[in-house]
Structure formats: structure tokens, C-alpha cells
Write an enzyme that holds these catalytic residues in place. Structure first.
Site, PDB file in Angstrom:
ATOM      1  N   PRO A 201       0.843  -1.209   0.000  1.00 41.86           N
ATOM      2  CA  PRO A 201       0.000   0.000   0.000  1.00 41.86           C
ATOM      3  C   PRO A 201       0.873   1.251   0.000  1.00 41.86           C
ATOM      4  CG  PRO A 201      -0.624  -1.516   1.766  1.00 41.86           C
ATOM      5  CD  PRO A 201       0.675  -2.010   1.195  1.00 41.86           C
ATOM      6  N   GLU A 202       0.602   2.154  -0.928  1.00 41.67           N
ATOM      7  CA  GLU A 202       1.327   3.424  -0.962  1.00 41.67           C
ATOM      8  C   GLU A 202       0.450   4.507  -0.339  1.00 41.67           C
ATOM      9  OE1 GLU A 202       4.334   4.510  -3.008  1.00 41.67           O
ATOM     10  OE2 GLU A 202       4.715   2.736  -4.229  1.00 41.67           O
TER      11      GLU A 202
END
Ligand SMILES: [Zn+2]
Length: 280
Positions: free
Chosen positions: A2-3
Site C-alpha cells: 500500500p502506498e
């Protein structure tokens, strides 16, 4: 992994359901993730009310009553899944399951267990060992052209690696570093200290553009999907150069027959994708 935009989407999705809700119960199915889980976590959460949910870099800060903060990080593979009237037993990787008085259940599912969870006094949060060295927020008021130019001055590392240095700007990962450099037209191998003011003047809005557009696309995913399957992680987003090796450049008029399209190089152990014409 996840960014930042995905974590922002998760925060917005959680806030929609959980602000004002109280923990009625919490289940803990292992003692640790990347680090040890807080001692007596279920007992310490039971009865507590959620007052605010915010993001700092890729950390999720859930502010509880009595001035405590539940600090979460999704690591490589973590997801927070919201459901309602959920009587299902915990799945294999549901390490934490939170139940709320409004009928919501939130599962912290993390197959690779690089995620983390801590419970700390609100007054200590800025000094927390994982947060205290973080740089400015890429979407916050601290990131200005003058400030970044001063930070990059004299730096001999590549602009790509400087963008991913969490002590300068916190929360820009590999994908968005590649995308921002593409829109700014800066070669990723250029030394950070040799960037001109004009280039940094393009880079700052490019960072804002790529992150904001991904947050917006996450928001649309949220509207479409969160009610039905509750999955707040993993949304589809289209990138200009990231993962587009040998494909034509989308945004400039470079001749694919001559250039071969988007190139991939490795910097700091990570793949960088760029257009050798636009980012000469
Ligand atoms: Zn191009």
C-alpha cells in the site's frame, strides 16, 4: 505494497464508518506482527470511543478518547476490511479483529506480517520512534519549492533516491517517485543537488498531481466498493511510466521506433521507469 494514496483511502473509509463508534470487543490472534503488539490490547480498547482518524506518511492514527492513539501500519500486505453484522470466524491472516457498537467489524488482515500496531499516549505520538524522523507530508503545506531546493542542495544521491528518502518527504514510495519525475521531466539519475530551481518548480506540483489523482481514484473505488465487500485495500490506478518497460511513452511525442519507449533501470535496489526523451 500500500502506498500513500491507498493509505489515505483507507483512512477516509475508516473515518466514514468509525468516527464516534465505540469498541465493544477486540480479538488478538497473535502476539506480534513486524513488532510486538501492545500488551493487553483487547482489554485496553474495549469501551473506547474513536474521535478522529488521520494519516501521517503511511501510518494510520486512530485517536481514541482518554487521549490515546492507536497507531497502525499496513506494511507490505496489510489490509483493513470493514464489514457489518459480521459473525464470520477470523480468517487465517486476520490477526486483529475489532468490533464496534454500531455493528461494524474491522479486520486487520496481513499475510506477510510486515504491518504494525501500537497504542500510545496522544502527547507522545510525535516522538514515537517510527514517526519522529519523518520528513514533511508530500500533500501538506510544508512541501514548497524553496524548502525542497534547500533540502536538495549539495546532495549527491540521485533525485529518485532523494524523493524516496522518508526523512525529507514522508510517504512517497517507488511508484509515485517514478511518476512525479516523469511529469516533471527530470532524469531519475540526476544528482538531487544539481536540480535547478526551475526543475524543482515542476517537481513539487508533479508530486501533488500524481498523489492527488491517485487519492481521487481511490476515493471513487471507495464509493463503488466499500459498501459491498468492505475491502479498503488495493485499488486500480493507471500509471504513466511505472511498470511500463518497453511500452510507448504516453505523454510525449517521442518516436517509439527510435527510443524503444519507457526504460527500466535499478536504483537503490528498486526499479525506476522513465522516458529517455522527456526525461533526458
Ligand atoms: Zn516520452
Amino acid at each position: 505494497m500500500p502506498e500513500l494514496p491507498e493509505v489515505e483511502t483507507v483512512c477516509q473509509g475508516l473515518a466514514r464508518v468509525l468516527i464516534g463508534a465505540r469498541f465493544t470487543d477486540a480479538e488478538q490472534h497473535r502476539g506480534d506482527l513486524r513488532t510486538a503488539l501492545p500488551k493487553n490490547l483487547p482489554a485496553r480498547l474495549k469501551g473506547r470511543r474513536i474521535e478522529a482518524i488521520a494519516r501521517r506518511a503511511k501510518y494510520i492514527l486512530v485517536t481514541l478518547d482518554k487521549d490515546e492513539v492507536l497507531l497502525l501500519h499496513l506494511g507490505m500486505s496489510g489490509r483493513l476490511v470493514i464489514s457489518h453484522d459480521d459473525k464470520k470466524p477470523p480468517g487465517k491472516h486476520d490477526h486483529l479483529v475489532f468490533h464496534f457498537d454500531n455493528g461494524a467489524t474491522v479486520r486487520f488482515n496481513d499475510p506477510r506480517r510486515f504491518g504494525m500496531c501500537d497504542l500510545v499516549a496522544a502527547q507522545d505520538i510525535a516522538r514515537h520512534k517510527l514517526l519522529r524522523r519523518l520528513g514533511v507530508e508530500p500533500l501538506g503545506p510544508g512541501l514548497t519549492v524553496d524548502w525542497l531546493a534547500a533540502k536538495f542542495k549539495g546532495k549527491k544521491i540521485s533525485i529518485k533516491n532523494a524523493l524516496m528518502d522518508q526523512r525529507i518527504i514522508a510517504g512517497i514510495g517507488n511508484i509515485y517517485a517514478c511518476e512525479a519525475l516523469f511529469y516533471a521531466g527530470i532524469n531519475p539519475k540526476r544528482k538531487a543537488g544539481t536540480c535547478t530551481k526551475a526543475q524543482i518548480g515542476k517537481l513539487v506540483p508533479a508530486i501533488n498531481k500524481v498523489l492527488n489523482s491517485a487519492v481521487a481514484s481511490g476515493g471513487s473505488t471507495l464509493r463503488n466498493y466499500v459498501q459491498s465487500n468492505g475491502d479498503l485495500g488495493g485499488f486500480q490506478h493507471h500509471f504513466a511510466v511505472y511498470d511500463h518497460e518497453d511500452q510507448p511513452c504516453p505523454n510525449c511525442r517521442c518516436d517509439f521506433k527510435k527510443t524503444g519507449g519507457i526504460r527500466r533501470i535499478v536504483q537503490g535496489g528498486r526499479s525506476t521507469f522513465y522516458c529517455p526523451v522527456k526525461q533526458a
